[in-house]
Scaffold this active site. Structure first.
Site, PDB file in Angstrom:
ATOM      1  N   ASP A   8      -9.598  -3.819  -5.792  1.00  0.00           N
ATOM      2  CA  ASP A   8      -9.115  -2.812  -4.730  1.00  0.00           C
ATOM      3  C   ASP A   8      -9.532  -1.442  -4.921  1.00  0.00           C
ATOM      4  O   ASP A   8      -9.678  -1.005  -5.912  1.00  0.00           O
ATOM      5  CB  ASP A   8      -7.477  -2.850  -4.756  1.00  0.00           C
ATOM      6  CG  ASP A   8      -6.931  -2.266  -3.584  1.00  0.00           C
ATOM      7  OD1 ASP A   8      -7.735  -1.669  -2.686  1.00  0.00           O
ATOM      8  OD2 ASP A   8      -5.597  -2.426  -3.335  1.00  0.00           O
ATOM      9  N   SER A  59       0.842  -1.413   0.082  1.00  0.00           N
ATOM     10  CA  SER A  59       0.010  -0.054   0.030  1.00  0.00           C
ATOM     11  C   SER A  59       0.873   1.180   0.017  1.00  0.00           C
ATOM     12  O   SER A  59       1.794   1.263  -0.874  1.00  0.00           O
ATOM     13  CB  SER A  59      -0.900  -0.080   1.052  1.00  0.00           C
ATOM     14  OG  SER A  59      -2.075   0.889   0.925  1.00  0.00           O
ATOM     15  N   HIS A  91      -8.330  -5.050  -1.467  1.00  0.00           N
ATOM     16  CA  HIS A  91      -7.137  -4.448  -1.103  1.00  0.00           C
ATOM     17  C   HIS A  91      -6.329  -5.511   0.110  1.00  0.00           C
ATOM     18  O   HIS A  91      -5.086  -5.590   0.154  1.00  0.00           O
ATOM     19  CB  HIS A  91      -7.210  -3.340  -0.222  1.00  0.00           C
ATOM     20  CG  HIS A  91      -6.358  -2.570   0.378  1.00  0.00           C
ATOM     21  ND1 HIS A  91      -5.317  -1.878  -0.863  1.00  0.00           N
ATOM     22  CD2 HIS A  91      -5.505  -2.125   1.349  1.00  0.00           C
ATOM     23  CE1 HIS A  91      -4.341  -1.086  -0.276  1.00  0.00           C
ATOM     24  NE2 HIS A  91      -4.310  -1.308   1.194  1.00  0.00           N
TER      25      HIS A  91
END
Length: 695
Positions: free
Chosen positions: A624, A538, A658
């Site tokens: 995501d 991320s 995600h």
């Protein structure tokens, strides 16, 4: 195209101009997930990655079996007392998801745990395996029992986009109520009598912005909009104080908070503002008797705790004053004591403020550890539930007896196969950044590991999030093969207090990247590391991309998971999820030319050059909503077109979000894939080094 041939993304020049700067983006077309060419390209990348990692199949299976064999597959959590029940979850061998359960409480001591059998009198609330059915993805968003213990509110997601469907179940009869509400966000709160449930929904930018009140037994169309947040920088969330006396509606940007409260006995009443928002002031509350406790940073960079009357909540009287060396993280109010969670010198701690005695800190057995309050829903209690771990100690659950001041170990996560923490050792080192700042590094290795050793260096460094020392079963597969694992606690995280965060955000963001490179160089120069594979996800994926642009020669490989590597283009587009909210973290390049120039100077996608880059594995998910799949897809395409070295691999999970795949066995296989790639990289690098040395 053969799967052993690297895919070549077509170039479709798209021009954009900002602040007089015209840029051609050849791969912007990949942002259209409905374009058949996009899907075909992602599938071609998956085929290439599968071909390039095919020789690791046996190693992947071996690592997967190691993770599986070390895990007690049939197990249960330590029960948590709430009202007349003990609540817990358990897992069963061969099943992907947990099972939520409860038993009636007969005393203050948790029932005796027997991993291989349910507790006597068990009542199953939700079985995630039954709910998931044949769906390849499944996640829970909300699970909240009404105050009287009779109704369960729960929400589910079947594709990974974090839009959940809310449902209700009567626990006394097992009946599924007809109430059903689609597209809600995480969380929720019950009224005191269980007649109403409050929930939030998101806008097109994935921002929770509306709060609704649902009356049990009515249609979703009749739900009342209670609050709408117009400022696109702010998220909202809803919950209950521990006392369950007040429903709390919180609105927050990255730097500013505003809290509203409503008496839980009057769910149709009006929420009252605790203190109007003031730019740069963050605060949160809990309720204790005739007062609120306020954790805030008004004229207190590392936060302080104040007390405020219920009828005048905006008047704050200091209770725990600000300290430059201690970052206050949270405050928990109980009937006759207050608990403060804090951070000092890069480690967490817990302080107890008894009602009629001097404050004190709870001691812990290891100098490097992570401790935090966990699972304390009861307002009236003489025990404090704590979560504890370190890089060598598996996750542990303690009760702290507030009368005897004794730590009582309730459970330590079993690690099968003869794991002994005495076989491993953890260290704290300090690297020196380019500007002279000392950067903490946490290290774990198996005792006897010869140095310098191949090393995995992990980093994050954003949002004041801290990567605290913790244990990992999967990591043992690296340590037992002679690798070292290290965490670079770079600026932008929160490990060293609020200043540490401020020195790694906005127009100081480059400190995060140079810190990471400084840590890598320190590990080499101090004799810890030979080959280094960097790993982050991320915002930590942004760290990976920027660090490898700075110093590609320092790394033998890079794993970037759901990486935020096309940050400038994303932050320039306010129609994308999270963008406006993120301006407080990264700056606003859309309206500020200086921010635009600064971001352009470091964002990974814009700064790839023709130097030799190490092999890179980028992992993403098609659904995501936080870091869109096209960021790593574009990044890999440009790496392949511009840079030397590699190979550059892209792996896209075509049915997840995600967090990647949802089932625990699926997640273990994904981790085994990543770890086997890392092991292959360090082995290849060491073999190359040996060959060059012989020459």
């Amino acid at each position: 195209m053969s799967s052993d041939t690297p895919p070549v993304a077509k170039k479709v020049p798209a021009e954009r101009t900002h602040h007089g700067d015209t840029v051609i983006d050849d791969y912007a077309w990949l942002a259209d997930k409905d374009d058949p060419d996009t899907v075909a390209y992602l599938e071609a990348e998956n085929a290439f990655t599968q071909d390039q990692t095919g020789h690791l199949k046996d190693l992947q299976e071996a690592v997967f079996q190691e993770i599986k064999s070390r895990t007690l597959e049939t197990d249960l959590s330590v029960p948590t007392r709430k009202g007349g029940w003990w609540y817990y979850s358990r897992t069963e061998e061969g099943k992907q998801y947990g099972i939520q359960c409860r038993v009636r409480a007969t005393g203050d001591t948790p029932p005796e745990l027997k991993a291989d059998e349910p507790l006597a009198g068990e009542e199953v609330l939700l079985d995630g395996n039954e709910l998931a059915g044949d769906s390849p993805f499944f996640a829970m968003g909300t699970s909240a029992v009404s105050p009287d213990g009779t109704v369960l509110a729960y929400s589910t997601d079947f594709n990974g986009n974090e839009r959940f469907t809310l449902r209700f179940k009567r626990l006394d009869t097992g009946e599924a109520l007809p109430d059903e509400i689609p597209n809600i966000f995480y969380g929720g709160a019950w009224s005191a009598d269980g007649s109403a449930f409050f929930y939030t929904i998101v806008d097109d930018a994935w921002r929770p912005y509306r709060l609704f009140r649902h009356i049990i037994g009515t249609a979703a169309e009749e739900d009342v909009l209670v609050y709408e947040e117009p400022d696109e920088r702010f998220w909202i969330g809803v919950g209950l104080t521990r006392s369950e006396r007040y429903i709390v509606l919180s609105a927050g940007s990255k730097i500013t908070s505003e809290v509203r409260v409503l008496d839980a006995d009057y769910p149709t009443g009006e929420f009252a503002v605790v203190r109007p928002r003031e730019t740069g002031v963050e605060y949160s509350i809990d309720h204790a008797g005739d007062r609120f406790l306020i954790l805030h940073n008004r004229r207190a960079r590392n936060f302080e705790i104040a007390s405020a009357p219920i009828d005048d909540p905006g008047t704050w009287t200091p209770l725990v004053e600000h300290r430059e060396d201690t970052r206050l993280l949270d405050v928990d109010a109980f009937s006759d004591h207050v608990v403060v969670h804090f951070r000092k010198d890069g480690l967490t701690g817990i302080r107890v403020l008894p009602e009629n005695a001097e404050p004190y800190e709870i001691p812990f057995p290891e100098p490097i550890h992570t401790a935090e309050p966990a699972g304390n829903p009861e307002f009236h209690t003489r025990r404090l539930r704590l979560a504890y771990t370190s890089m060598v100690t598996p996750p542990s659950v303690y009760d702290y007896d507030l009368t005897s001041r004794e730590l009582i170990l309730l459970k330590r996560r079993p690690v099968l196969g003869g794991y002994d923490p005495e076989d491993y050792e953890q260290f704290r080192e300090w690297a020196v950044a380019d500007d002279g700042t000392r950067v903490p590094v946490s290290i774990v290795a198996r005792k006897g590991t010869s140095r310098p050793a191949p090393t995995v260096l992990y980093g994050y460094g954003s949002y004041e999030s801290s990567i605290d020392p913790s244990f990992s079963v999967a990591r043992l597969s690296l340590l037992d093969r002679g690798l070292v694992f290290a965490v670079a606690h770079v600026r932008g995280g929160g490990e060293m207090g609020r200043q540490w965060y401020e020195e790694g955000r906005l127009t100081s963001k480059k400190n995060s990247f140079s810190d990471f490179v400084a840590v890598a160089r320190h590990l080499r120069s101090s004799g810890w590391s030979s080959e280094i594979v960097a790993r982050g996800g991320s915002a930590g994926g942004l760290l990976m991309g920027a660090a490898v642009n700075l110093a590609p020669e320092e790394f033998s490989g890079v794993v970037a998971e759901v990486p935020f590597v096309d940050a400038l283009n994303t932050i320039l587009d306010p129609s994308l999820p999270l963008t406006v909210i993120e301006w407080d973290e990264w700056g606003d390049p859309l309206h500020n030319p200086d921010v635009y120039a600064y971001m352009k100077s470091y964002t990974p996608y814009e700064n790839i050059d023709d130097r030799t880059y190490p092999p890179i594995l980028a992992i993403t998910s098609l659904n995501d909503t936080r870091v869109l799949y096209h960021e790593p897809a574009k990044w890999v395409a440009r790496l392949r077109a511009v840079a030397a070295g590699g190979p550059f691999l892209l792996k896209t999970e075509m049915g997840a979000g995600h967090g990647g795949r949802s089932g625990r066995y699926d997640a273990w296989r994904e981790e085994a894939f990543t770890l086997s790639w890392i092991l292959d990289r360090v082995n290849a690098a060491e073999a190359k080094a040996d060959t060059e040395e012989k020459r």
